[in-house]
Design a protein around this motif. Sequence first.
Motif, PDB file in Angstrom:
ATOM      1  N   ARG A  20       0.832  -1.209   0.000  1.00 38.55           N
ATOM      2  CA  ARG A  20       0.000   0.000   0.000  1.00 38.55           C
ATOM      3  C   ARG A  20       0.862   1.254   0.000  1.00 38.55           C
ATOM      4  O   ARG A  20       2.041   1.219   0.352  1.00 38.55           O
ATOM      5  CB  ARG A  20      -0.891  -0.004   1.245  1.00 38.55           C
ATOM      6  CG  ARG A  20      -1.871  -1.149   1.277  1.00 38.55           C
ATOM      7  CD  ARG A  20      -3.078  -0.873   0.403  1.00 38.55           C
ATOM      8  NE  ARG A  20      -4.111  -1.873   0.546  1.00 38.55           N
ATOM      9  CZ  ARG A  20      -5.362  -1.730   0.146  1.00 38.55           C
ATOM     10  NH1 ARG A  20      -5.732  -0.593  -0.434  1.00 38.55           N
ATOM     11  NH2 ARG A  20      -6.238  -2.697   0.300  1.00 38.55           N
ATOM     12  N   GLY A  21       0.239   2.382  -0.370  1.00 40.89           N
ATOM     13  CA  GLY A  21       0.959   3.644  -0.453  1.00 40.89           C
ATOM     14  C   GLY A  21       1.253   4.237   0.917  1.00 40.89           C
ATOM     15  O   GLY A  21       0.767   3.754   1.945  1.00 40.89           O
ATOM     16  N   ALA A  32       5.729  -1.798  10.704  1.00 34.82           N
ATOM     17  CA  ALA A  32       5.900  -1.578   9.270  1.00 34.82           C
ATOM     18  C   ALA A  32       5.973  -0.083   8.954  1.00 34.82           C
ATOM     19  O   ALA A  32       6.749   0.349   8.094  1.00 34.82           O
ATOM     20  CB  ALA A  32       4.741  -2.227   8.511  1.00 34.82           C
ATOM     21  N   TRP A  33       5.161   0.717   9.650  1.00 37.98           N
ATOM     22  CA  TRP A  33       5.231   2.177   9.464  1.00 37.98           C
ATOM     23  C   TRP A  33       6.627   2.693   9.839  1.00 37.98           C
ATOM     24  O   TRP A  33       7.211   3.514   9.127  1.00 37.98           O
ATOM     25  CB  TRP A  33       4.172   2.863  10.321  1.00 37.98           C
ATOM     26  CG  TRP A  33       4.318   4.358  10.344  1.00 37.98           C
ATOM     27  CD1 TRP A  33       3.853   5.250   9.409  1.00 37.98           C
ATOM     28  CD2 TRP A  33       5.017   5.142  11.328  1.00 37.98           C
ATOM     29  NE1 TRP A  33       4.208   6.534   9.750  1.00 37.98           N
ATOM     30  CE2 TRP A  33       4.923   6.508  10.915  1.00 37.98           C
ATOM     31  CE3 TRP A  33       5.690   4.842  12.495  1.00 37.98           C
ATOM     32  CZ2 TRP A  33       5.494   7.538  11.664  1.00 37.98           C
ATOM     33  CZ3 TRP A  33       6.255   5.863  13.234  1.00 37.98           C
ATOM     34  CH2 TRP A  33       6.155   7.189  12.827  1.00 37.98           C
ATOM     35  N   ALA A  34       7.164   2.196  10.962  1.00 41.54           N
ATOM     36  CA  ALA A  34       8.510   2.613  11.386  1.00 41.54           C
ATOM     37  C   ALA A  34       9.551   2.223  10.343  1.00 41.54           C
ATOM     38  O   ALA A  34      10.494   2.971  10.081  1.00 41.54           O
ATOM     39  CB  ALA A  34       8.844   1.991  12.740  1.00 41.54           C
ATOM     40  N   ALA A  35       9.369   1.046   9.726  1.00 46.61           N
ATOM     41  CA  ALA A  35      10.306   0.611   8.691  1.00 46.61           C
ATOM     42  C   ALA A  35      10.193   1.476   7.442  1.00 46.61           C
ATOM     43  O   ALA A  35      11.194   1.769   6.781  1.00 46.61           O
ATOM     44  CB  ALA A  35      10.058  -0.856   8.348  1.00 46.61           C
ATOM     45  N   LYS A  36       8.960   1.877   7.093  1.00 46.99           N
ATOM     46  CA  LYS A  36       8.785   2.777   5.952  1.00 46.99           C
ATOM     47  C   LYS A  36       9.497   4.103   6.193  1.00 46.99           C
ATOM     48  O   LYS A  36      10.021   4.730   5.262  1.00 46.99           O
ATOM     49  CB  LYS A  36       7.292   3.020   5.707  1.00 46.99           C
ATOM     50  CG  LYS A  36       6.549   1.835   5.126  1.00 46.99           C
ATOM     51  CD  LYS A  36       6.879   1.627   3.664  1.00 46.99           C
ATOM     52  CE  LYS A  36       6.028   0.539   3.042  1.00 46.99           C
ATOM     53  NZ  LYS A  36       6.309   0.338   1.601  1.00 46.99           N
ATOM     54  N   LYS A  37       9.523   4.536   7.447  1.00 48.98           N
ATOM     55  CA  LYS A  37      10.239   5.767   7.817  1.00 48.98           C
ATOM     56  C   LYS A  37      11.739   5.533   7.967  1.00 48.98           C
ATOM     57  O   LYS A  37      12.501   6.492   8.120  1.00 48.98           O
ATOM     58  CB  LYS A  37       9.686   6.301   9.143  1.00 48.98           C
ATOM     59  CG  LYS A  37       8.250   6.770   9.104  1.00 48.98           C
ATOM     60  CD  LYS A  37       8.110   8.127   8.456  1.00 48.98           C
ATOM     61  CE  LYS A  37       8.709   9.217   9.326  1.00 48.98           C
ATOM     62  NZ  LYS A  37       8.523  10.567   8.749  1.00 48.98           N
ATOM     63  N   ARG A  38      12.171   4.268   7.937  1.00 49.44           N
ATOM     64  CA  ARG A  38      13.582   3.883   8.082  1.00 49.44           C
ATOM     65  C   ARG A  38      14.178   4.457   9.374  1.00 49.44           C
ATOM     66  O   ARG A  38      15.304   4.952   9.393  1.00 49.44           O
ATOM     67  CB  ARG A  38      14.398   4.348   6.861  1.00 49.44           C
ATOM     68  CG  ARG A  38      13.951   3.710   5.560  1.00 49.44           C
ATOM     69  CD  ARG A  38      14.741   4.223   4.363  1.00 49.44           C
ATOM     70  NE  ARG A  38      16.153   3.868   4.466  1.00 49.44           N
ATOM     71  CZ  ARG A  38      16.667   2.713   4.071  1.00 49.44           C
ATOM     72  NH1 ARG A  38      15.894   1.782   3.557  1.00 49.44           N
ATOM     73  NH2 ARG A  38      17.960   2.477   4.183  1.00 49.44           N
ATOM     74  N   VAL A  39      13.414   4.336  10.453  1.00 45.62           N
ATOM     75  CA  VAL A  39      13.854   4.954  11.701  1.00 45.62           C
ATOM     76  C   VAL A  39      15.091   4.280  12.278  1.00 45.62           C
ATOM     77  O   VAL A  39      15.883   4.919  12.988  1.00 45.62           O
ATOM     78  CB  VAL A  39      12.718   4.962  12.750  1.00 45.62           C
ATOM     79  CG1 VAL A  39      11.550   5.801  12.279  1.00 45.62           C
ATOM     80  CG2 VAL A  39      12.269   3.549  13.089  1.00 45.62           C
ATOM     81  N   LEU A  40      15.276   2.982  12.001  1.00 51.19           N
ATOM     82  CA  LEU A  40      16.445   2.285  12.517  1.00 51.19           C
ATOM     83  C   LEU A  40      17.606   2.273  11.530  1.00 51.19           C
ATOM     84  O   LEU A  40      18.764   2.203  11.938  1.00 51.19           O
ATOM     85  CB  LEU A  40      16.084   0.840  12.892  1.00 51.19           C
ATOM     86  CG  LEU A  40      14.998   0.697  13.963  1.00 51.19           C
ATOM     87  CD1 LEU A  40      14.755  -0.773  14.291  1.00 51.19           C
ATOM     88  CD2 LEU A  40      15.369   1.468  15.233  1.00 51.19           C
ATOM     89  N   GLU A  41      17.309   2.347  10.227  1.00 55.33           N
ATOM     90  CA  GLU A  41      18.379   2.436   9.235  1.00 55.33           C
ATOM     91  C   GLU A  41      18.991   3.833   9.180  1.00 55.33           C
ATOM     92  O   GLU A  41      20.181   3.989   8.889  1.00 55.33           O
ATOM     93  CB  GLU A  41      17.853   2.067   7.831  1.00 55.33           C
ATOM     94  CG  GLU A  41      17.494   0.609   7.642  1.00 55.33           C
ATOM     95  CD  GLU A  41      16.043   0.335   7.985  1.00 55.33           C
ATOM     96  OE1 GLU A  41      15.519  -0.684   7.543  1.00 55.33           O
ATOM     97  OE2 GLU A  41      15.419   1.159   8.693  1.00 55.33           O
ATOM     98  N   GLU A  42      18.181   4.848   9.448  1.00 52.42           N
ATOM     99  CA  GLU A  42      18.639   6.239   9.364  1.00 52.42           C
ATOM    100  C   GLU A  42      18.343   6.950  10.693  1.00 52.42           C
ATOM    101  O   GLU A  42      17.539   7.881  10.748  1.00 52.42           O
ATOM    102  CB  GLU A  42      17.945   6.946   8.202  1.00 52.42           C
ATOM    103  CG  GLU A  42      18.218   6.294   6.851  1.00 52.42           C
ATOM    104  CD  GLU A  42      17.406   6.923   5.725  1.00 52.42           C
ATOM    105  OE1 GLU A  42      16.523   7.761   6.013  1.00 52.42           O
ATOM    106  OE2 GLU A  42      17.652   6.572   4.561  1.00 52.42           O
TER     107      GLU A  42
END
Length: 404
Positions: A151-152, A230-240
């Motif tokens: 989803r978007g 999944a929302w946190a991953a879309k925001k890349r909170v742990l990668e960035e």
Amino acid sequence: MSSTIRTTPAHPGAITSVPASERVLAPDLARGFALLLVALAHTASIFLGNTPGVDQTPEGLERPYFVVLFVFVHACALPLFGMMLGYGMVQFANRQQELGQPWASTRGVLLRRHAWLLVFGAVDGVLFFSGDVLGAYGVIGVVFTLLLLRRGPGFYRIPLLYLGFGLCYLAVLRYLVVTGDTAGGAPVPSSDDPSSLASAYGDAVRERLTEWPITTAVLLSSILFVWVGAWAAKKRVLEEPEKNRKLLQTGMFGGFGIAIAAALPMGLFAGDYLQLDADTAALAKSMYEGAGLFGAIGYLSLFGLVGMALDRKRAAADRGVVVTAISALGQRTLSAYLLQSVAWLILAPPFMLGLGGEAENPTFVAAACGLGVWLLSVVVAYLMHRKSYRGPAEILVRKLAYRR
């Protein structure tokens, strides 16, 4: 180690997982620590023979321990596990997209992986521990892959509305609890765990044949936790984490603050520092259960900040044994989770070692067993990491899921 995932060339259709040297640290740390919360929560339930795992007449150090258990462990373990499931699914899908893999291939792997997770959960739930979450997460993973994963961005903001509703819900409950009857003598709300109390293995299996499907059906609501992750991953909170520093700080302080405020009455009640009547006790239980997601957000944000600090100070090869070992455990979550179920079957029931039933203080025997098994799994995971061995359950699931 870089905080982003490095992509490498791949042949079309060649689904690949992230090499250990390229993994983001924070998610693995969070998963490894979540296993400790799960161990402490499960042993309390199994050794004390009730859910969520409480002694109705705590004494001495049991009293403050129950406060900590109810505020920081019981309600937080499942949401944190669920959030990491959602985070991992988005990470995997993003990596395959960056590598140029078609969505149909990625979807096929995710569907097979979670279908087999359901199978693993059924075996675990019937033979070892009816509180198994793998079956529910298998169903949730299939549903999430088919209906939600692609989803978007706007669709992923829906969990924020859920968090807002949850905060209002907790505020109302807290008002009702604070203004409720604190002179009552009601027991802490709990329910017996028949399979944990069974005197023979066959009796326990018969109980789990009923208990596990019910547990799995109840746990399907965890899709909301998966969605938040999944929302946190879309925001890349742990990668960035540098980019999301303010969000992580808000999540840590806000999440823990809300969780403590909402779960503390139940913790004080379980620790026999507070007396409640039956109606107020039921409200306090609902409030503490609702607080768990916010506590899990606090934990996730904390490990995001810890990962950022470690990435700044140390190279990937020089993070220290403790951090390396816990992150290695986080890379072998499925194997470690199943190891825990086998350990509880050996340690707790009266037809095996029966440590809980024979102990003068089963609360701390449960805590010692939970901590001990987790520490053992940390050591084993570290040794596997040194030998570049993924873990038996991870290897099996990979073979089953990646086979076309």
